[in-house]
Design a protein around this motif. Structure first.
Motif, mmCIF file in Angstrom:
data_model
loop_
_atom_site.group_PDB
_atom_site.id
_atom_site.type_symbol
_atom_site.label_atom_id
_atom_site.label_comp_id
_atom_site.label_asym_id
_atom_site.label_seq_id
_atom_site.Cartn_x
_atom_site.Cartn_y
_atom_site.Cartn_z
ATOM 1 N N SER A 165 -13.908 -53.745 -11.246
ATOM 2 C CA SER A 165 -14.443 -53.593 -12.867
ATOM 3 C C SER A 165 -14.365 -54.746 -13.627
ATOM 4 O O SER A 165 -13.389 -55.296 -13.231
ATOM 5 C CB SER A 165 -13.379 -52.964 -13.797
ATOM 6 O OG SER A 165 -13.348 -52.246 -15.261
ATOM 7 N N PRO A 166 -15.598 -55.258 -14.330
ATOM 8 C CA PRO A 166 -15.182 -56.135 -15.441
ATOM 9 C C PRO A 166 -15.130 -56.450 -16.229
ATOM 10 O O PRO A 166 -14.745 -57.581 -17.347
ATOM 11 C CB PRO A 166 -16.607 -56.491 -15.408
ATOM 12 C CG PRO A 166 -17.050 -54.514 -15.900
ATOM 13 C CD PRO A 166 -16.599 -54.860 -14.521
ATOM 14 N N ASP A 167 -13.627 -54.972 -17.345
ATOM 15 C CA ASP A 167 -13.340 -55.146 -18.322
ATOM 16 C C ASP A 167 -11.789 -54.104 -18.244
ATOM 17 O O ASP A 167 -12.399 -53.282 -17.996
ATOM 18 C CB ASP A 167 -14.046 -54.248 -19.753
ATOM 19 C CG ASP A 167 -13.578 -54.881 -20.734
ATOM 20 O OD1 ASP A 167 -12.804 -55.054 -21.170
ATOM 21 O OD2 ASP A 167 -14.675 -53.806 -21.715
ATOM 22 N N SER A 226 -9.764 -53.206 -20.222
ATOM 23 C CA SER A 226 -9.485 -52.659 -21.448
ATOM 24 C C SER A 226 -10.089 -51.025 -20.979
ATOM 25 O O SER A 226 -9.850 -50.091 -21.711
ATOM 26 C CB SER A 226 -10.451 -52.714 -22.799
ATOM 27 O OG SER A 226 -11.558 -53.060 -22.666
ATOM 28 N N ASN A 227 -10.875 -51.063 -20.266
ATOM 29 C CA ASN A 227 -11.241 -50.129 -19.790
ATOM 30 C C ASN A 227 -10.602 -49.242 -19.123
ATOM 31 O O ASN A 227 -11.421 -47.867 -17.822
ATOM 32 C CB ASN A 227 -13.658 -50.030 -19.059
ATOM 33 C CG ASN A 227 -13.745 -49.944 -20.152
ATOM 34 O OD1 ASN A 227 -13.784 -49.676 -21.445
ATOM 35 N ND2 ASN A 227 -15.129 -50.854 -20.767
ATOM 36 N N VAL A 249 -12.648 -58.686 -13.620
ATOM 37 C CA VAL A 249 -13.213 -59.559 -15.234
ATOM 38 C C VAL A 249 -13.540 -60.936 -14.971
ATOM 39 O O VAL A 249 -13.635 -61.663 -15.530
ATOM 40 C CB VAL A 249 -11.901 -59.249 -16.151
ATOM 41 C CG1 VAL A 249 -10.213 -59.651 -15.407
ATOM 42 C CG2 VAL A 249 -11.353 -59.670 -17.540
ATOM 43 N N ARG A 255 -16.709 -62.033 -14.033
ATOM 44 C CA ARG A 255 -17.625 -62.066 -15.039
ATOM 45 C C ARG A 255 -17.594 -62.847 -15.887
ATOM 46 O O ARG A 255 -18.397 -63.598 -16.561
ATOM 47 C CB ARG A 255 -16.571 -60.699 -15.598
ATOM 48 C CG ARG A 255 -17.986 -60.331 -17.283
ATOM 49 C CD ARG A 255 -17.169 -59.136 -17.919
ATOM 50 N NE ARG A 255 -16.103 -60.743 -18.714
ATOM 51 C CZ ARG A 255 -14.958 -60.165 -19.480
ATOM 52 N NH1 ARG A 255 -15.066 -58.802 -20.223
ATOM 53 N NH2 ARG A 255 -14.359 -60.148 -20.165
ATOM 54 N N ASP A 256 -16.342 -63.363 -15.859
ATOM 55 C CA ASP A 256 -16.509 -64.194 -17.268
ATOM 56 C C ASP A 256 -16.702 -65.704 -16.436
ATOM 57 O O ASP A 256 -16.511 -66.607 -17.293
ATOM 58 C CB ASP A 256 -14.401 -64.193 -17.480
ATOM 59 C CG ASP A 256 -13.823 -63.496 -18.646
ATOM 60 O OD1 ASP A 256 -15.161 -62.722 -19.076
ATOM 61 O OD2 ASP A 256 -13.275 -63.244 -19.082
#
Length: 628
Positions: free
Chosen positions: A258-260, A262-263, A596, A599-600
């Motif tokens: 997952s790249p986020d 918060s999800n 994450v 992603r960053d």
């Protein structure tokens, strides 16, 4: 039993550098001297826990020549396993490195001990949902200890032993101080599971965690076929498995993909970073009050914890012992029993429990107390670890060529003086780490199938590394304890991942890893209260909270320093050898950054800023005079 006591009573203490004292103390062969001819087994004894969950345990008792259990009360050894009792039965007669590690040692039973091997809840034939070393599972362990101490075949004195998960449960139990527990001998145990292997440097232990979780989750579905054939199948067992078919595996893959954050559900966020989930499972060895013998290895997945467990236990040397070998998780004791090496694990188990559960004065408390494989040297004993009388010295990273690593992305130097001029060196993520000692470490030794060329020589992997190497040593240089790399970095993105190794470079160029460490850039925050510094104020052990909910993105293009902890080791750099720091932007198969982080970072190249005004340096714990 009297004859064994006489044989063992006059064992001399081990002497540093004396192979005979290390490998052949007076008690070393006593484990093969047994009193009872047989072992009587009671399979799948139901143990009802305080919440109503039923665990299943095998009870192994000394037996006469007719196979009948002896009625005499004996000390009992309790082992809690997630690998099913079937695995303990399969390995019961195994010799070599796994002997005595998976739950049952027949020689120990025939010497006058009862062994109790229980499936932890949610695994094997036990009911419930697997709690993975959590509070409920720890309570189960204490209840099994109490149950065993009150059985007719028990004299009330309990010990614990076993490898890996089995050893971790012993450390956890001892920290809770159950009255009946009198001694433990954990083999390759951990106490800080997140930093050890789950979230190394803030990245997932990709070489181990999916493989291990899949193994335990697969084994927990193996049914009790005998009960099934006899019409007494446990429907609750099946219902519990269906309620939690693959413990923690979905969360693991969510954290990686997952790249986020918060999800993600809270359970996944808890698994991805150091959280209350791990605090609940982290043992506190400072609470242990029973004699403890820790067996570990410098390249074990729990190498971060093993010396710390020993150091934290508030007992005098002798009542606590530490042996650190040179192996991996699956091969930690592979050379035990060979000339010049410590005895086999069953010898330690027999002597340790004879001393502390039976009161036999066999001299095992005079062994060590710290027995270390000194990398680059050989087996040695010492009074403490790290060794005493250390000086902490900086060696600075410079762009000056060492003329020793033309194969690397950059061939820099390690120098006693800071760099005279500025330079920026760039390294990009790659996959050559699959063929490296870090890969062998991160896979618990599975990557050894790639051959010794990967395990013992980093030159293939160093083609994706920045290297910094000293001049050849002019005298033996001993290193003892943890190390720290203070690194001045520049990123083109808001996050990145760093992997570092410390290598011993032979005159022929062979580059052998003796320590390593990893860190995610956005998790670089340091807790000063839990960190250790040298007398000059440099970090020797930087403690990173690794809280993914408090990530601190770097500013692209802006120099940012971070401190990367390097695992404790004991090593000697021999004359003519060099010391090298390798810096990578990836660590496959040791650790894989979270989704994450990837992603960053964008997996962009990363930079080291070599700046005379803000130099990068490694802090080394040196005993005696430095030869480089």
């Amino acid at each position: 039993m009297v004859s064994v006591a006489v044989v063992c009573a006059f064992a001399p203490p081990a002497v540093a550098g004396d192979p005979d004292a290390l490998s052949a103390p007076g008690w070393a062969d006593a484990w093969q001297q047994t009193t009872y001819p047989g072992v009587a087994v009671e399979h799948d004894v139901p143990l009802t826990m305080s919440d109503g969950t039923v665990l299943k345990a095998n009870v192994y008792r000394p037996a006469d020549d007719q196979g009948r259990a002896v009625d005499t009360p004996f000390p009992a050894i309790v082992t809690m396993t997630p690998y099913t009792k079937l695995m303990s039965d399969l390995t019961a007669d195994m010799s070599g490195p796994l002997a005595g590690q998976m739950g049952i040692t027949p020689e120990l039973v025939r010497a006058g001990y009862v062994e109790v091997v229980a499936d932890v809840r949610g695994t094997g034939f036990s009911e419930g949902v697997w709690d993975v070393l959590g509070a409920r599972e720890q309570a189960d362990t204490l209840e099994v200890i109490d149950w065993a101490s009150h059985q007719p075949w028990s004299n009330g004195k309990i010990g614990m032993t076993g490898a890996s998960y089995l050893g971790i449960t012993a450390v956890q139990a001892a920290a809770h101080r159950p009255p009946a527990l009198k001694a433990i001998l954990p083999i390759i145990p951990g106490s800080d599971l997140f930093r050890d292997i789950v979230g190394t440097g803030g990245a997932i232990g990709i070489g181990f965690m999916p493989m291990w979780l899949s193994l335990v989750n697969g084994l927990k579905w193996v049914p009790d076929l005998q009960a099934l054939l006899q019409g007494r199948f446990d429907a609750t067992w099946l219902s519990d498995r269906l309620a939690d078919p693959a413990t923690e595996l979905p969360q693991l893959f969510q954290a990686l993909s997952s790249p986020d954050l918060s999800n993600l559900p809270p359970s996944t966020v808890d698994l991805a970073g150091y959280s209350d989930w791990y605090r609940e499972r982290q043992s506190d060895p400072s609470q242990i009050q029973v004699p403890t013998f820790v067996v570990g290895g410098w390249h074990d997945i729990f190498a971060n914890s093993e010396p710390k467990i020993y150091d934290a236990i508030p007992l005098p040397p002798g009542e606590k012992q530490l042996v650190m070998g040179n192996g991996y998780h699956a091969t930690a004791t592979v050379d035990f029993g060979s000339p010049g090496a410590p005895p086999q694990v069953p010898a330690f188990q027999r002597a340790w429990f004879d001393k502390w559960l039976k009161g036999i004065d066999n001299g095992v408390d005079s062994y060590g107390p710290v027995t270390l494989y000194q990398q680059g040297g050989g087996w040695r004993t010492t009074d403490s670890f790290p060794r005493p009388d250390l000086s902490y010295e900086r060696r600075y990273l410079t762009a000056d060529s060492s003329a020793s690593a033309p194969h690397a992305v950059a061939d820099g130097s390690l120098s006693a003086a800071p760099p005279a001029t500025s330079a920026q060196l760039t390294v990009a993520p790659g996959i050559r780490g699959v063929c490296s000692r870090q890969a062998s470490e991160g896979t618990a030794g599975v990557a050894l199938i790639l051959g010794k060329g990967c395990e013992l020589d980093s030159r293939f992997a160093e083609a994706e590394a920045l290297t910094f190497t000293t001049a050849p040593a002019d005298a033996p240089t001993a290193l003892s304890g943890p190390m720290n790399l203070h690194l001045n970095t520049v990123l083109d993105a808001t996050d990145g991942f760093w992997d570092v190794s410390v290598n011993d470079i032979a005159p022929d160029g062979t580059s052998t890893v003796i320590s390593s460490g990893q860190l995610t850039a956005a998790l670089r925050a340091v807790d000063p209260q839990r960190s250790r510094r040298t007398p000059d104020g440099d970090y020797i052990e930087a403690y990173h909270p690794l809280d993914v909910t408090a990530r601190d993105p770097q500013i692209p293009g802006q120099p940012t320093t971070l401190d990367i902890g390097l695992l404790a080791t004991d090593a000697v750099i021999q004359p003519g050898h060099r010391l090298r720091i390798d810096v990578y932007a990836a660590s496959i198969l040791r650790a894989l950054p979270l989704g994450v982080t990837m992603r960053d970072s964008g997996l962009r190249p990363q930079h080291i800023q070599l700046d005379p005004a803000d130099p990068s340096f490694v802090t080394l714990p040196i005993q005696g005079r430095s030869g480089f």
